[in-house]
Design an enzyme around this catalytic site. Structure first.
Site, short mmCIF file in Angstrom:
data_model
loop_
_atom_site.label_atom_id
_atom_site.label_comp_id
_atom_site.label_asym_id
_atom_site.label_seq_id
_atom_site.Cartn_x
_atom_site.Cartn_y
_atom_site.Cartn_z
N GLU A 125 1.29 1.91 7.74
CA GLU A 125 1.61 2.68 6.54
C GLU A 125 2.09 4.09 6.88
O GLU A 125 3.07 4.57 6.29
CB GLU A 125 0.37 2.75 5.64
CG GLU A 125 0.06 1.40 4.98
CD GLU A 125 -1.40 1.20 4.61
OE1 GLU A 125 -1.80 0.04 4.40
OE2 GLU A 125 -2.13 2.21 4.55
N HIS A 137 0.83 -1.21 0.00
CA HIS A 137 0.00 0.00 0.00
C HIS A 137 0.87 1.26 0.00
O HIS A 137 0.59 2.22 -0.72
CB HIS A 137 -0.90 0.01 1.24
CG HIS A 137 -2.08 -0.91 1.12
ND1 HIS A 137 -3.06 -1.00 2.09
CD2 HIS A 137 -2.45 -1.78 0.15
CE1 HIS A 137 -3.97 -1.88 1.71
NE2 HIS A 137 -3.62 -2.37 0.55
N TYR A 161 -9.77 4.20 2.85
CA TYR A 161 -10.33 3.03 3.54
C TYR A 161 -11.85 3.08 3.67
O TYR A 161 -12.50 2.03 3.57
CB TYR A 161 -9.65 2.84 4.90
CG TYR A 161 -8.30 2.19 4.77
CD1 TYR A 161 -8.17 0.81 4.78
CD2 TYR A 161 -7.15 2.95 4.61
CE1 TYR A 161 -6.93 0.20 4.64
CE2 TYR A 161 -5.90 2.35 4.47
CZ TYR A 161 -5.80 0.97 4.48
OH TYR A 161 -4.57 0.37 4.33
#
Length: 418
Positions: A140, A88, A98
């Site tokens: 992330e 990602h 998301y």
């Protein structure tokens, strides 16, 4: 962790959801791409979508995460997220994407399972999704911070410095900054994403032929990047083919485009380095096993070992179709020879007129003919059937699962079982 009630509901419904997840994920992608065609056009790998690989990988990830989340013992559910989070990050995924996934995933669950999705079931699986999403966002954002970029801002423009033919179907591209400035140092084993604008058909408007373009992104392992002002990647051309079941496997859009269109002086959009198959510095023995184009992260690791003067015991096993089709063949040999404790074994399906001798053999990698060093750390990369076969052989030799690490090119369909 999940609430006590949600844990009970997820445990009770996991067999049903798990069995249906393979039907749910295609519906999810259809819904999401209908609402957000720009995601299919500019972000997702269209080849993997067409073959169903992305759907299978997502299904495996969700099922694996939910199973570990409600298990009373066993692996930490976060263990299955590192590989996804690095992928990602290499795409520049951000937190605001998301909710889009959530909306269409849960609509797909309701469409497939119907009345079985009671409010209680929906609430429990909603909790699973956001537990997984928040964990991914945390990882992330941490990767973005470590890389020194704003969230999602991973792209830079590089220039092709050199183009080298490594084999009939594999080309190396050496990339640098336009002004010659230093590139971020990558860890051995990492990859970068490459973004290209592909022609996506044509339309006639007022007698002017306009070519529509899409952005497509692929990941390529760095073959060298330690302490230098250049990054190297190798790209294998992928022609259209047919699987054993007769299904058409589409040609590699990005790889073939790069082969035909990227030459010295051309600019290309490239991400910062990511990837969790990273060499851990230690003195324990190291075993590097690859097949075909899976050699690329191995070459990157070997360059690092040679460049840092490593004295580790390093055993390298590689399989290929023939010496002529073996990308980085001479470079691999020279790198292993430069290591004080390096050993190389090679297997080829076709050796031509060359005799088999010593560590040069015909056939497939046979782990049983090689002495794996005690307590060795093993890195594995190549086609999925190859890795599954080698993995089984390693386990049969009582190699600990925790000592085996792997890299998958494309969606990780192995995630649920590895």
């Amino acid at each position: 962790m999940l609430s006590t009630r949600s844990t009970q509901v997820v445990k009770a419904t996991l067999p049903v959801i798990g069995a249906a997840i393979g039907d749910i994920t295609p519906v999810f992608y259809q819904r999401m791409f209908a609402a957000h065609p720009e995601l299919e056009r500019d972000l997702f790998n269209r080849g993997n979508q067409a073959q169903g690989d992305q759907q299978s990988a997502l299904a495996g990830a969700i099922a694996a995460y939910a199973t570990l989340l409600v298990a009373e013992d066993g692996r930490d559910p976060l263990d299955v997220l590192a590989r996804i989070a690095h992928k990602h990050a290499s795409l520049g995924i951000t937190e605001d994407q998301y909710p889009i996934v959530h909306e269409h995933l849960f609509a797909a669950i309701v469409e497939v399972l119907g009345d079985a999705v009671t409010p209680e079931v929906a609430s429990a699986w909603d909790e699973v999704y956001w537990h997984m999403a928040r964990a991914l966002v945390t990882i992330e954002n941490g990767l973005y911070a470590e890389t020194g970029v704003a969230d999602g801002d991973v792209w830079r423009t590089l220039v092709l410095r050199r183009r080298l033919q490594e084999s009939p179907d594999t080309v190396s591209f050496v990339l640098g900054t336009p002004d010659g400035s230093t590139l971020p140092e990558a860890q051995p084993g990492q990859y970068v994403s490459v973004q290209v604008a592909l022609p996506d058909g044509a339309r006639q408007i007022r007698q002017i032929r306009q070519i529509r373009q899409i952005r497509q992104i692929r990941q390529y392992s760095l073959t060298h990047a330690h302490g230098v002002s250049e990054w190297g990647i190798s790209v294998k051309a992928v022609p259209e083919s047919r699987a054993e079941d007769g299904a058409v496997v589409p040609a590699g859009e990005v790889s073939n485009f790069l082969h035909h269109n990227l030459f010295e002086g051309d600019e290309i959009r490239v991400s910062a380095p990511f990837g969790e198959l990273v060499l851990q510095d230690s003195e324990t023995p190291l075993v590097l096993i690859s097949a075909g184009i899976g050699i690329t992260p191995i070459i990157g690791i070997l360059h690092y070992l040679v460049g840092t003067g490593s004295t580790r015991e390093v055993l390298v096993l590689h399989a290929d179709r023939s010496p002529a089709r073996h990308a980085h063949r001479q470079e691999l040999k020279e790198l292993v020879e430069a290591l004080p404790a390096g050993t190389l074994h090679r297997w080829y399906e076709d050796l031509g007129v060359r005799p088999t001798r010593g560590a040069l053999r015909v056939g497939r990698v046979d782990i049983g003919t090689v002495a794996i060093p005690v307590e060795a750390k093993i890195y594995l990369c190549g086609p999925l059937p190859f890795m599954e076969s080698v993995h089984r052989s390693l386990i049969e030799q009582h190699i600990a699962e925790a000592d085996i690490r792997y890299e998958v090119f494309g969606p990780d369909k192995w995630l649920a079982s590895a």
